[in-house]
Design an enzyme around this catalytic site. Structure first.
Site, mmCIF file in Angstrom:
data_model
loop_
_atom_site.group_PDB
_atom_site.id
_atom_site.type_symbol
_atom_site.label_atom_id
_atom_site.label_comp_id
_atom_site.label_asym_id
_atom_site.label_seq_id
_atom_site.Cartn_x
_atom_site.Cartn_y
_atom_site.Cartn_z
ATOM 1 N N HIS A 195 0.612 15.611 -4.043
ATOM 2 C CA HIS A 195 0.067 16.560 -3.064
ATOM 3 C C HIS A 195 -1.180 17.249 -3.591
ATOM 4 C CE1 HIS A 195 4.220 17.041 -1.157
ATOM 5 N NE2 HIS A 195 3.457 16.352 -0.359
ATOM 6 N N GLU A 437 -2.228 -9.180 -5.207
ATOM 7 C CA GLU A 437 -1.672 -8.023 -5.919
ATOM 8 C C GLU A 437 -0.744 -8.399 -7.061
ATOM 9 O OE1 GLU A 437 -0.815 -4.563 -3.001
ATOM 10 O OE2 GLU A 437 -0.412 -6.399 -1.871
ATOM 11 N N ASP A 461 -1.850 -2.501 -7.953
ATOM 12 C CA ASP A 461 -0.631 -3.279 -8.171
ATOM 13 C C ASP A 461 -0.882 -4.465 -9.100
ATOM 14 O OD1 ASP A 461 1.326 -1.836 -6.899
ATOM 15 O OD2 ASP A 461 0.962 -2.745 -4.950
ATOM 16 N N CYS A 508 -10.015 -3.483 -3.066
ATOM 17 C CA CYS A 508 -9.688 -2.255 -2.337
ATOM 18 C C CYS A 508 -8.848 -1.301 -3.176
ATOM 19 C CB CYS A 508 -8.977 -2.583 -1.030
ATOM 20 S SG CYS A 508 -7.418 -3.447 -1.236
#
Length: 576
Positions: A195, A437, A461, A508
């Site tokens: 957060h 990935e 990943d 990405c």
């Protein structure tokens, strides 16, 4: 005496200010049994506390509604409101009060621990970190039950900001702080998707997280410097250090101003090669950021955010509207939408009951989609219907086997056949791509090249699986290294194979948005970068400085190195 602490840099910039300590979660509550005749009163006490917190969150949500930069904060508050309504949390706590005669605080914390345990089994790092929402919303209720509401720092009059030092911060905390001249955030825990990190980036406030025991090392009102770019926190700096960082902050502000002038400049290298700089988004709410930097399109739309944190799955029409909004807002620009990437079925409504011995290697991404074909088909129909409103590309995550590609393509064909039968329009030219990935995919590209129209490398990943490192595990996160020779060989091999067969390849993952790696990736042959919109202008500056004829041979020499230290040194020299 000044001293320095190092943590994870999650929001760039420099802040100089005084410490405001935020109390840690008050979850070490008393345990006692309530007499039978007082049980209705105990349940009512819990109900009133929950209602109070719900009212606070609704009020905070309303306060965010008018400010687009705070939309991510509003989304987090929505998530906490949903958790507050989750039967697994408050309803179950009421049952504990009535059946086991637990006091309200004890009952609620017991349920929180059960729900958190279920979140910890989720493989996806972002979803797993949402357990913090459960803890934070429970902490808020417990504080009301105990009669210990938090307090806001006073506004300073000396021109310096306030540095919030906390174990962790909730979205509601950040909203409450925003009108109090907050200079930055530092926390004991957290990572790039916590957060504090996401909200700090959204509010453009410097932040460093993962400092472990920072709350025990500083005192209220002590002077602090945060370097959110380097992940450095300086405690009790002397005047010489403060002046140095004031100068550095001025330089950064000037740099930011210069970067904004690049918004409409094409991303072209010195030797005339065009480079596409695309944005990663999580939904229509991010479009303003995409337009603010004039991104070349969307390279990764993470659709799982449509599905998580809710009791009912979005139907085809709701999904269609979300996808259509993004496509219509970016006329003529490519929009690559990734089919949902979730880790476990119960994660979709915020709690998971399916036990997976190793969720990182379990049912996730395309594996989950193929295990739930009707759900997958609904999303594919919505995507295809939306395709008439823009330049849609559909991307399938975490492919590793030929049969996964074939089954995905068969379901896409089925969705098209259904739409044809119903007379619903779609663009038949929609391209289908896949994410690289896992090492197996990067090492066996032939099956992808024969079946797909484009590839995108998810470096986060790919690094995790290549090095067998859980990047959210603090005990091993230091071993997570984008510059490991094995990782570089897999990335470069994928880019070069794509170029050889005329298949567009993008990156990405986090590497695409880190300027330290821009020249390295360009030298490998990458021409499509996709990243958080906030990083695009900085990467564009790197592209404008690049000479590919000079870079390519230097990068080829780096790819032949097999010592990490030498690779790192060479990449640093490359970046200047």
């Amino acid at each position: 005496m000044p001293f320095t602490i190092h943590g994870l840099p999650v929001s760039q910039g420099i802040a100089i200010g005084h410490v405001h300590l935020v109390s840690h979660a008050m979850l070490e509550v008393n345990h006692y049994h309530v007499a039978a005749k007082y049980l209705p009163e105990e349940v009512e006490r819990l109900n009133e506390a929950v209602a109070t917190v719900r009212g606070e969150l609704v009020g905070l949500k309303a306060a965010t509604a008018g400010g687009q930069p705070h939309s991510e904060v509003g989304a987090f508050v929505d998530l906490q409101l949903m958790m507050l309504a989750d039967p697994m949390l408050v309803d179950a706590a009421r049952v504990l009060i009535n059946e086991r005669r637990c006091n309200a605080e004890w009952a609620l914390v017991q349920q929180m621990e059960l729900v958190v345990e279920q979140f910890e089994q989720i493989e996806d790092p972002y979803l797993r970190e949402r357990k913090a929402d459960v803890v934070q919303v429970v902490e808020r209720v417990v504080k009301v039950l105990l009669g210990h509401p938090g307090h806001l720092p006073p506004k300073r009059r000396d021109g310096l900001g306030t540095i919030i030092v906390a174990h962790d911060l909730s979205p509601a905390d950040t909203i409450g702080f925003r009108d109090h001249n907050i200079g930055g955030f530092v926390t004991d825990v957290g990572g790039p998707t916590s957060h504090t990190a996401i909200v700090a980036r959204s509010l453009r406030i410097p932040a460093v997280v993962g400092l472990h025991h920072i709350r025990q090392l500083v005192e209220e009102d002590e002077l602090l410097i945060i370097d959110g770019t380097r992940g450095v926190v300086i405690v009790a700096p002397d005047e010489r250090i403060v002046e140095e960082y004031r100068l550095r902050r001025s330089e950064l502000e000037l740099e930011r101003s210069k970067l904004n002038r690049l918004k409409d400049t094409p991303a072209t290298t010195l030797d005339g090669e065009d480079v596409d700089l695309l944005a990663n988004i999580e939904g229509p709410k991010d479009l303003n950021q995409v337009k603010a930097v004039n991104a070349d399109g969307v390279g990764l739309y993470r659709t799982e955010f449509l599905f998580i944190g809710r009791d009912a799955l979005p139907d085809e029409d709701e999904q269609y509207e979300a996808y259509r909004t993004v496509l219509k807002s970016l006329p003529g620009k490519p929009v690559t939408i990734r089919t949902f990437d979730v880790g476990a079925d119960k994660a979709l409504n915020g709690v998971g009951t399916r036990f997976e011995p190793n969720p990182a290697l379990g049912l996730r991404a395309v594996r989950y989609s193929l295990a739930e074909p009707q759900m997958f088909l609904t999303q594919l129909r919505a995507l295809l219907r939306a395709s008439v409103h823009g330049r849609l590309q559909i991307m399938i995550p975490m492919l590793a086997h030929a049969h996964e590609i074939d089954q995905s393509l068969q379901l896409i064909a089925k969705a098209k056949a259904e739409l044809d039968a119903e007379g619903l329009k779609y663009d038949p030219r929609v391209e289908i791509g896949g994410m690289i990935e896992v090492p197996a995919a990067a090492l066996a590209l032939g099956m992808f090249i024969r079946r797909l129209s484009f590839l995108s490398i998810g470096t986060n990943d790919l690094i995790q699986y290549t090095l067998a490192i859980d990047r959210s595990d603090e005990a091993v996160v230091h071993l997570y290294d984008p510059l490991h020779p094995a990782v570089l060989k897999l990335i470069a091999g994928t880019i070069q194979a794509g170029a050889r067969f005329g298949l567009p390849v993008s990156v990405c993952g986090e590497m695409a948005g880190d300027p330290a790696y821009t020249l390295l990736l360009l030298g490998m042959g990458l021409r499509n970068f996709s990243m958080h919109p906030g990083h695009i202008l900085e990467i564009k500056r790197q592209v404008l400085r690049a000479d590919l004829n000079e870079l390519a041979p230097r990068v080829q020499r780096i790819l032949k190195m097999d010592e990490q230290a030498k690779v790192r040194e060479a990449v640093m020299r490359l970046a200047g």
